[in-house]
Motif scaffolding. Structure first.
Motif, PDB file in Angstrom:
ATOM      1  N   LEU A   1      43.121  41.690  35.813  1.00  0.00           N
ATOM      2  CA  LEU A   1      42.482  41.369  34.543  1.00  0.00           C
ATOM      3  C   LEU A   1      43.261  42.083  33.460  1.00  0.00           C
ATOM      4  N   ASN A   2      43.761  41.328  32.485  1.00  0.00           N
ATOM      5  CA  ASN A   2      44.506  41.905  31.379  1.00  0.00           C
ATOM      6  C   ASN A   2      43.614  41.959  30.159  1.00  0.00           C
ATOM      7  N   VAL A   3      43.448  43.160  29.604  1.00  0.00           N
ATOM      8  CA  VAL A   3      42.636  43.368  28.406  1.00  0.00           C
ATOM      9  C   VAL A   3      43.446  44.199  27.424  1.00  0.00           C
TER      10      VAL A   3
ATOM     11  N   ASP B   1      40.911  54.846  36.636  1.00  0.00           N
ATOM     12  CA  ASP B   1      39.529  54.752  36.157  1.00  0.00           C
ATOM     13  C   ASP B   1      38.859  53.510  36.726  1.00  0.00           C
ATOM     14  N   LYS B   2      37.604  53.642  37.116  1.00  0.00           N
ATOM     15  CA  LYS B   2      36.807  52.508  37.594  1.00  0.00           C
ATOM     16  C   LYS B   2      36.213  51.773  36.400  1.00  0.00           C
ATOM     17  N   VAL B   3      36.172  50.443  36.485  1.00  0.00           N
ATOM     18  CA  VAL B   3      35.708  49.601  35.387  1.00  0.00           C
ATOM     19  C   VAL B   3      34.744  48.554  35.930  1.00  0.00           C
ATOM     20  N   LYS B   4      33.627  48.338  35.228  1.00  0.00           N
ATOM     21  CA  LYS B   4      32.697  47.261  35.564  1.00  0.00           C
ATOM     22  C   LYS B   4      33.202  45.988  34.894  1.00  0.00           C
ATOM     23  N   ILE B   5      33.158  44.863  35.608  1.00  0.00           N
ATOM     24  CA  ILE B   5      33.679  43.598  35.102  1.00  0.00           C
ATOM     25  C   ILE B   5      32.604  42.523  35.236  1.00  0.00           C
TER      26      ILE B   5
ATOM     27  N   PRO C   1      27.533  34.663  36.048  1.00  0.00           N
ATOM     28  CA  PRO C   1      26.726  35.574  35.226  1.00  0.00           C
ATOM     29  C   PRO C   1      25.862  36.552  36.030  1.00  0.00           C
ATOM     30  N   GLU C   2      25.525  36.222  37.259  1.00  0.00           N
ATOM     31  CA  GLU C   2      24.673  37.091  38.072  1.00  0.00           C
ATOM     32  C   GLU C   2      25.473  38.132  38.862  1.00  0.00           C
ATOM     33  N   GLU C   3      26.787  37.974  38.885  1.00  0.00           N
ATOM     34  CA  GLU C   3      27.635  38.863  39.676  1.00  0.00           C
ATOM     35  C   GLU C   3      28.245  39.960  38.806  1.00  0.00           C
ATOM     36  N   GLU C   4      28.402  41.128  39.396  1.00  0.00           N
ATOM     37  CA  GLU C   4      29.105  42.220  38.746  1.00  0.00           C
ATOM     38  C   GLU C   4      30.271  42.604  39.637  1.00  0.00           C
ATOM     39  N   PHE C   5      31.455  42.640  39.056  1.00  0.00           N
ATOM     40  CA  PHE C   5      32.661  42.967  39.797  1.00  0.00           C
ATOM     41  C   PHE C   5      33.097  44.373  39.433  1.00  0.00           C
TER      42      PHE C   5
ATOM     43  N   VAL D   1      31.657  35.690  46.024  1.00  0.00           N
ATOM     44  CA  VAL D   1      32.406  34.818  45.127  1.00  0.00           C
ATOM     45  C   VAL D   1      33.478  35.678  44.480  1.00  0.00           C
ATOM     46  N   GLY D   2      34.562  35.073  44.096  1.00  0.00           N
ATOM     47  CA  GLY D   2      35.634  35.875  43.518  1.00  0.00           C
ATOM     48  C   GLY D   2      36.188  35.279  42.251  1.00  0.00           C
ATOM     49  N   LEU D   3      36.662  36.146  41.380  1.00  0.00           N
ATOM     50  CA  LEU D   3      37.357  35.688  40.184  1.00  0.00           C
ATOM     51  C   LEU D   3      38.726  35.174  40.595  1.00  0.00           C
ATOM     52  N   ARG D   4      39.204  34.200  39.853  1.00  0.00           N
ATOM     53  CA  ARG D   4      40.504  33.615  40.163  1.00  0.00           C
ATOM     54  C   ARG D   4      41.403  33.641  38.936  1.00  0.00           C
ATOM     55  N   ALA D   5      42.681  33.458  39.174  1.00  0.00           N
ATOM     56  CA  ALA D   5      43.659  33.469  38.087  1.00  0.00           C
ATOM     57  C   ALA D   5      43.274  32.450  37.020  1.00  0.00           C
ATOM     58  N   GLY D   6      43.329  32.855  35.770  1.00  0.00           N
ATOM     59  CA  GLY D   6      43.020  31.970  34.658  1.00  0.00           C
ATOM     60  C   GLY D   6      41.579  32.038  34.183  1.00  0.00           C
ATOM     61  N   MET D   7      40.700  32.678  34.947  1.00  0.00           N
ATOM     62  CA  MET D   7      39.301  32.813  34.531  1.00  0.00           C
ATOM     63  C   MET D   7      39.185  33.943  33.504  1.00  0.00           C
ATOM     64  N   TYR D   8      38.193  33.807  32.633  1.00  0.00           N
ATOM     65  CA  TYR D   8      37.938  34.844  31.634  1.00  0.00           C
ATOM     66  C   TYR D   8      36.915  35.826  32.166  1.00  0.00           C
TER      67      TYR D   8
END
Length: 154
Positions: A2-4, A18-22, A28-32, A62-69
């Motif tokens: 994830l690029n921010v 550092d650990k980061v919540k995503i 919307p129900e998932e926290e990564f 479920v997993g985030l994939r390339a190109g997702m926000y």
């Protein structure tokens, strides 16, 4: 990954590991969770620092994939409130350092301000305004100091 980007006041509080919540609007129900992997040593043209976060998708069904926000939520200490105004509020441009505010008796008053960071179409005001003051955001070209004004609804 994830690029921010992080502002200069934020980047000094972030370090690799550092650990980061995503969160993501796709799930919307998932926290990564993620881990800061890289922080640029130089700011980009918007004066923000690129930060790369490795996302932990292994433990999720479920997993985030390339190109997702997605949005990274860093844990920072409590900060003072920031005054932000629309970029178009300035008389002429941000470099003029002047805005009009509406006084309690509905008069336009020119005000010298000290702009800070530009965040998209918003500008941080470091000095010259206090939270709650009404800044005139359009029609400044027709204003003069002390003229009667009335707020308009959008």
């Amino acid at each position: 990954k994830l690029n921010v980007t992080a502002s200069e006041s934020q980047v000094v509080q972030i370090k690799p590991g550092d650990k980061v919540k995503i969160t993501s609007t796709v799930f919307p129900e998932e926290e990564f969770s993620g881990t800061v992997n890289f922080i640029a040593v130089k700011a980009d043209k918007t004066l923000n620092y690129p930060v790369e976060i490795l996302v932990d998708n292994n433990s999720q069904k479920v997993g985030l994939r390339a190109g997702m926000y997605a949005t990274a939520h860093f844990q920072f200490p409590e900060q003072d409130p920031v005054v932000l105004i629309p970029r178009g509020s300035f008389v002429g441009s941000v470099s003029s350092r002047e805005v009009y505010v509406m006084s309690a008796d509905s008069l336009a008053q020119i005000r010298q301000v000290t702009p800070g960071r530009i965040i998209g179409e918003q500008v941080e005001i470091l000095q010259g305004l206090t939270p709650g003051e009404m800044v005139i955001t359009s029609g400044q070209i027709n204003l003069t100091d002390g003229v009667k004004v009335a707020p308009q609804s959008n």
